[in-house]
Design an enzyme around this catalytic site. Structure first.
Site, PDB file in Angstrom:
ATOM      1  N   GLU A  47       0.850  -1.188   0.000  1.00 32.80           N
ATOM      2  CA  GLU A  47       0.000   0.000   0.000  1.00 32.80           C
ATOM      3  C   GLU A  47       0.894   1.248   0.000  1.00 32.80           C
ATOM      4  O   GLU A  47       1.930   1.289   0.644  1.00 32.80           O
ATOM      5  CB  GLU A  47      -0.879  -0.015   1.250  1.00 32.80           C
ATOM      6  CG  GLU A  47      -1.822   1.175   1.375  1.00 32.80           C
ATOM      7  CD  GLU A  47      -2.641   1.134   2.651  1.00 32.80           C
ATOM      8  OE1 GLU A  47      -3.770   1.651   2.641  1.00 32.80           O
ATOM      9  OE2 GLU A  47      -2.151   0.586   3.658  1.00 32.80           O
ATOM     10  N   LYS A  89      -9.663   1.010  -2.503  1.00 34.56           N
ATOM     11  CA  LYS A  89      -9.846   0.507  -1.138  1.00 34.56           C
ATOM     12  C   LYS A  89     -11.266   0.788  -0.646  1.00 34.56           C
ATOM     13  O   LYS A  89     -11.737   1.923  -0.665  1.00 34.56           O
ATOM     14  CB  LYS A  89      -8.814   1.169  -0.228  1.00 34.56           C
ATOM     15  CG  LYS A  89      -8.767   0.620   1.192  1.00 34.56           C
ATOM     16  CD  LYS A  89      -7.627   1.302   1.947  1.00 34.56           C
ATOM     17  CE  LYS A  89      -7.466   0.773   3.363  1.00 34.56           C
ATOM     18  NZ  LYS A  89      -6.329   1.448   4.054  1.00 34.56           N
ATOM     19  N   CYS A 136      -4.954  -3.491   2.792  1.00 36.13           N
ATOM     20  CA  CYS A 136      -4.707  -3.197   4.206  1.00 36.13           C
ATOM     21  C   CYS A 136      -5.931  -3.422   5.108  1.00 36.13           C
ATOM     22  O   CYS A 136      -6.272  -4.559   5.401  1.00 36.13           O
ATOM     23  CB  CYS A 136      -4.160  -1.779   4.346  1.00 36.13           C
ATOM     24  SG  CYS A 136      -3.285  -1.473   5.909  1.00 36.13           S
TER      25      CYS A 136
END
Length: 274
Positions: free
Chosen positions: A42, A114, A155
């Site tokens: 990330e 995300k 993440c």
């Protein structure tokens, strides 16, 4: 089929040029070690926690200088490259935390924004409000690369099992979890969450991570991992320094794990508690 993957652990700087100079030698090392699919963490293109300093530097995915350099590297090396995420400016002017899958020809073949924003107040007193900077995505993405079906996540997404289940049901054999985990949450939860996602989906989990203390002052946990569908570790960088983890993924293990414990098929709809 066996897929040789290279997982890159970085300590990304606070500018695009420095980030590209930092990560490119690690990608070249992974390719030299025989990886046909390489994944970075990330925030590969820039890490800057000061919003006022970050936002003026962001560009579109197509115009981002670091992303352009990484696309050229993928084409030069003839490898599939997952830019775990690039922090970019969307078409509407808002910011996005976006994965980009790059082909051996240097073309972007899939992207994923995300879904889950890291808005937390940790017991250590550390706080984060990603939603104040980034616009969340609204769709799950499965993409094909190097003969494998990939389920793309980033993440904090790792804490949401329903996303990973949906990716597995859509055929993903490998779940990608590029991350910049905080040090306190990494110490407590990183490995157990990744192994749990592998076990409950019968998929490989590959998790390239940011590590160490960064130019912008943040600390990240490192410990890049690769997990097999049965839940065992098949590779780990047991530190927070930049480096490369090479792992061999026997993709047939995914089908074998799902046949042994068919929980994806056995799940039943149910009514919520009263």
């Amino acid at each position: 089929m066996t897929l040789r993957v290279g997982l890159i652990q970085t300590r990304t700087p606070a500018s695009h040029a420095a980030a590209l100079a930092h990560v490119t030698p690690l990608i070249r090392q992974a390719a030299a070690d025989g990886a046909s699919f390489i994944a970075t963490p990330e925030g590969t293109n820039i890490l800057q926690k000061d919003k006022a300093a970050l936002l003026p530097q962001l560009a579109s995915l197509e115009d981002d200088a670091c992303v352009r350099g990484l696309r050229e590297a993928a084409a030069d090396l003839g490898v599939w490259l997952l830019i775990g995420s690039a922090l970019v400016r969307r078409e509407d002017g808002k910011a996005a935390n976006r994965s980009a899958l790059v082909s051996p020809q240097g073309e972007i073949t899939a992207t994923y924004d995300k879904l889950h924003m890291f808005d937390v107040d940790l017991p250590t007193g550390e706080t984060a409000r990603e939603s104040e900077t980034y616009e969340p995505g609204d769709r799950a993405v499965v993409a094909e690369a190097a003969g494998a079906k990939l389920g793309l996540t980033i993440c904090y997404d790792v804490r949401f099992p329903a996303l990973h289940r949906a990716l597995a049901l859509a055929g993903a054999q490998v779940l990608t979890v590029p991350a910049a985990f905080t040090r306190p949450t990494g110490e407590a939860h990183w490995e157990v969450l990744l192994r749990a996602r592998a076990i409950e989906t019968g998929a490989f989990v590959v998790a390239p991570a940011q590590g160490g203390f960064h130019e912008d002052g943040r600390g990240t946990y490192g410990r890049t991992l690769a997990v097999a569908p049965w839940g065992e570790l098949i590779g780990k960088l047991d530190h927070d320094e930049p480096g490369v983890l090479i792992a061999e993924l026997d993709l047939a293990q995914s089908a074998k794990a799902r046949a042994a414990i068919p929980n994806l098929k056995n799940a039943r709809a149910f009514c919520g508690p009263a």
